[in-house]
Design a protein around this motif. Structure first.
Motif, short mmCIF file in Angstrom:
data_model
loop_
_atom_site.label_atom_id
_atom_site.label_comp_id
_atom_site.label_asym_id
_atom_site.label_seq_id
_atom_site.Cartn_x
_atom_site.Cartn_y
_atom_site.Cartn_z
N LYS A 187 16.60 -79.87 38.04
CA LYS A 187 16.19 -78.63 38.70
C LYS A 187 17.40 -77.80 39.09
O LYS A 187 17.40 -76.58 38.96
N LEU A 188 18.45 -78.46 39.57
CA LEU A 188 19.67 -77.76 39.98
C LEU A 188 20.34 -77.10 38.77
O LEU A 188 20.85 -75.98 38.87
N ALA A 189 20.34 -77.77 37.63
CA ALA A 189 20.95 -77.21 36.43
C ALA A 189 20.22 -75.95 35.98
O ALA A 189 20.84 -75.02 35.44
N LYS A 190 18.92 -75.89 36.19
CA LYS A 190 18.17 -74.70 35.81
C LYS A 190 18.47 -73.52 36.75
O LYS A 190 18.38 -72.37 36.34
N LEU A 191 18.83 -73.81 37.98
CA LEU A 191 19.12 -72.75 38.95
C LEU A 191 20.51 -72.15 38.76
O LEU A 191 20.73 -70.99 39.04
N LYS A 192 21.45 -72.97 38.32
CA LYS A 192 22.84 -72.53 38.20
C LYS A 192 22.98 -71.63 36.98
O LYS A 192 22.62 -72.02 35.87
N PRO A 193 23.52 -70.43 37.15
CA PRO A 193 23.69 -69.55 35.98
C PRO A 193 24.77 -70.11 35.03
O PRO A 193 25.75 -70.71 35.47
N MET A 194 24.55 -69.90 33.76
CA MET A 194 25.51 -70.37 32.77
C MET A 194 26.73 -69.44 32.76
O MET A 194 26.60 -68.23 32.74
N LEU A 195 27.91 -70.04 32.76
CA LEU A 195 29.14 -69.27 32.69
C LEU A 195 29.50 -69.03 31.24
O LEU A 195 29.26 -69.88 30.38
N PRO A 196 30.10 -67.87 30.93
CA PRO A 196 30.49 -67.63 29.54
C PRO A 196 31.59 -68.60 29.12
O PRO A 196 32.45 -68.98 29.92
N ALA A 197 31.56 -69.01 27.87
CA ALA A 197 32.56 -69.95 27.36
C ALA A 197 33.91 -69.26 27.24
O ALA A 197 34.02 -68.12 26.79
N ALA A 198 34.95 -69.95 27.67
CA ALA A 198 36.32 -69.42 27.58
C ALA A 198 36.84 -69.66 26.17
O ALA A 198 36.72 -70.74 25.61
N ASP A 199 37.41 -68.62 25.56
CA ASP A 199 37.94 -68.75 24.19
C ASP A 199 39.39 -69.08 24.18
O ASP A 199 40.21 -68.79 24.88
#
Length: 69
Positions: free
Chosen positions: A57-69
């Motif tokens: 449930k916590l993983a669904k709440l946390k916004p995904m961060l953009p991947a660093a290139d």
């Protein structure tokens, strides 16, 4: 007294929420049959399953961060 409390909880919808969490534990996380025996084993297994459920449930709440290139 107990029946009136049960009816009051049913009317609030809290019972449905709890029942849905238990249904998820049983169906999705495979807690339909406990593998560990004894009170301590059951408590440990249930605690791990509830922790896994809360982390999902916590993983669904946390916004995904953009991947660093």
């Amino acid at each position: 007294m107990f029946k009136s409390r049960t009816r009051a909880i049913r009317k609030t919808g809290r019972r449905k929420k709890v029942e849905m969490l238990f249904a998820h534990l049983k169906r999705i996380l495979g807690l339909g049959q406990l593998r560990l025996r004894g009170p301590c084993g059951v408590q440990d297994e249930f605690t791990l399953a509830a922790t896994a459920q809360n982390l999902r449930k916590l993983a669904k709440l946390k916004p995904m961060l953009p991947a660093a290139d």
